[in-house]
Write an enzyme that holds these catalytic residues in place. Sequence first.
Site, PDB file in Angstrom:
ATOM      1  CE  LYS A   1     -31.359-109.238  34.749  1.00  0.00           C
ATOM      2  NZ  LYS A   1     -32.740-108.784  34.877  1.00  0.00           N
TER       3      LYS A   1
ATOM      4  CD1 TRP B   1     -30.831-102.549  38.007  1.00  0.00           C
ATOM      5  CD2 TRP B   1     -30.678-103.852  39.818  1.00  0.00           C
ATOM      6  NE1 TRP B   1     -32.023-103.242  38.144  1.00  0.00           N
ATOM      7  CE2 TRP B   1     -31.956-104.045  39.245  1.00  0.00           C
ATOM      8  CE3 TRP B   1     -30.349-104.557  40.982  1.00  0.00           C
ATOM      9  CZ2 TRP B   1     -32.903-104.923  39.789  1.00  0.00           C
ATOM     10  CZ3 TRP B   1     -31.283-105.436  41.523  1.00  0.00           C
ATOM     11  CH2 TRP B   1     -32.541-105.612  40.933  1.00  0.00           C
TER      12      TRP B   1
ATOM     13  CG  ASP C   1     -24.560-106.251  38.532  1.00  0.00           C
ATOM     14  OD1 ASP C   1     -24.741-107.223  37.769  1.00  0.00           O
ATOM     15  OD2 ASP C   1     -25.480-105.719  39.179  1.00  0.00           O
TER      16      ASP C   1
END
Lengths: 360, 360
Positions: A195, A102, A171
């Site tokens: 999430k 990511w 992030d």
Amino acid sequence: MSRIWNFSAGPSTLPLEVLEEAREEFVDYRGAGMSIVEMSHRSRPYEEVHEAALADAKAVFGAPDDVRVLFVQGGATLQFAMVPMNLLRPGLKAGYVDTGVWASKALADAALHGEVETIWSGETEGYRRAPRPDEVRVDEHLRYVHVTSNETIGGVQYHAWPDPGVPMVADMSSDLLSRPIPWERFDLVYGGVQKNLGPAGAAIVFVRESVLETTRRDLAHYLRYDVHADRRSLYNTPPVFTIWMVGKVLRWIRREGGLEAMARRAEEKANLLYGAIDGSGGFYSNPVEPDSRSRMNVVFRLPSPELETRFVAEAEEAGLSGLKGHRSVGGCRASIYNAMPVEGVRALVEFMDDFLRRHG
Amino acid sequence: MSRIWNFSAGPSTLPLEVLEEAREEFVDYRGAGMSIVEMSHRSRPYEEVHEAALADAKAVFGAPDDVRVLFVQGGATLQFAMVPMNLLRPGLKAGYVDTGVWASKALADAALHGEVETIWSGETEGYRRAPRPDEVRVDEHLRYVHVTSNETIGGVQYHAWPDPGVPMVADMSSDLLSRPIPWERFDLVYGGVQKNLGPAGAAIVFVRESVLETTRRDLAHYLRYDVHADRRSLYNTPPVFTIWMVGKVLRWIRREGGLEAMARRAEEKANLLYGAIDGSGGFYSNPVEPDSRSRMNVVFRLPSPELETRFVAEAEEAGLSGLKGHRSVGGCRASIYNAMPVEGVRALVEFMDDFLRRHG
């Protein structure tokens, strides 16, 4: 209904009481004669839902007064573009910390919209850890340092935050709401909501007012942080359903005891799982260095790909779903977000012990 | 439950049977032991929902084989940026037709990301009509001509499509699925889904494969049409709930007789309403030229702002909601999208006649 223990990495399990409350209100929102998803986003009932979600997000996350909360569509992936587009300009450079899949994606997209450099990378070590704080000190002038607080695929998480000497952008898609955030180090924090915060359909963005004063104005409206902030995330039609559900999840977290309670539970659940892995005599293994192990996404291997396939299939039959690792890396992964009860993790640990007895 | 007639411009009324079906499946999706919004977007049940929505969109819209369907978050507003970012480059210019608020927004955003010019504007006439086809012929080389098929705020709609001599790009947010589309004239068609297609949370984009071969690659992934197309709108986590609901609405439209049936109903409903306006002896008035009147958003004024306020308030009490005009223009507006039954429009017309008798 037979509810499954859902270990998916996102979209992921949500609190059952939140789902049931949404179902109850779904067709006729509190006597309005219509669904919340049919209502004008300028109507009073929706505006109340929207403002409450913004206010509750700020309160539950513990964000300081000078931080604004935005809901922006496109998930963290669109934020990979919006961060450099808004914060950089010719002469300003950003540093990126590369902790895995990511972080690499954020960096690759940023490089197309601004000047960036990698200031630390775990690639040569196989992405087995987050950097130590002293490894991300920077001497030169950087507009920001970008970090990925938890690598959902690699299972690597910061447990000691860097303090690079310049503001950070993070992030936090896969570990937001799992622990308090040291806000003073961050100019901007973002994450997809699917999430710990709700169903897919938005990113939540926390940005300082002082940052908003200097973001770029020469971008199309949807790409401008200042536009979303000035219009309270109502510049255009917002993702009504997602924000409605996020509001419900935030209230659930508050009822459950807030961030501190979530942090304690995350540690308890992670300890259970890593305990089962470490106590398996090498049958289960986790490649991450102990002080970087994720409390949200626990990755583990079995002695062979065949056993991993069997493990995932038998677990599914036992009511334990979503344990297959990301297709890019294989293996197994248990995502144990806030809405996964300790009971679910215990069920998984029992299954792991049983599987070990039968196949170890 | 007492269901309200909801004339909101978007988000807007949805078919009741779609809402009830969603409620039924919401907590436990077809025996899966979890909600559709908790499921991994790589799981088989969600992938089936996703692929069916893509295929049904193509079929119900009547799009040709070489057109790809994408779901992209950010609504039409993000498309105002993505269209020029993807289709233009130095040396390529686009022409924009300015028919009102939404066309102007598309143009203003495009001007920040490419070279554009206004090729026709209704501004000096007070945005009372769409251009005639012969008014949008272009001589020079333009990459595309951008049109807004229906102005949601102004109530202006094209009933004769332009044929400018270069490919067109259209924002069809507020009238998509209300009539067949002459696909041969378009390189790209987009629209927010929150009017005729489902709850808010995505834009649907139809783009030709030949166009995808030439779109820009030097953009962040979320902003690239080719990435969304190659990954079948699963490059990152999609807005699961919105796409699930869009699939249900598409199947409802098919059951109801498809685009032709929707076009007939739209004409019938619009005729009822414009008939009530034109037959009111000037009490109700619509400023749009007759051959540009929208069949989706019927705007009308009363003799005074006070009467308009009273009209909206009394209508609300009578179970007719969302009739206030857009705050930027005032007056009244009835949005009569596909899911608004003829019965609802008849109820509105009766109320208008009654209000006229009492206040005219």
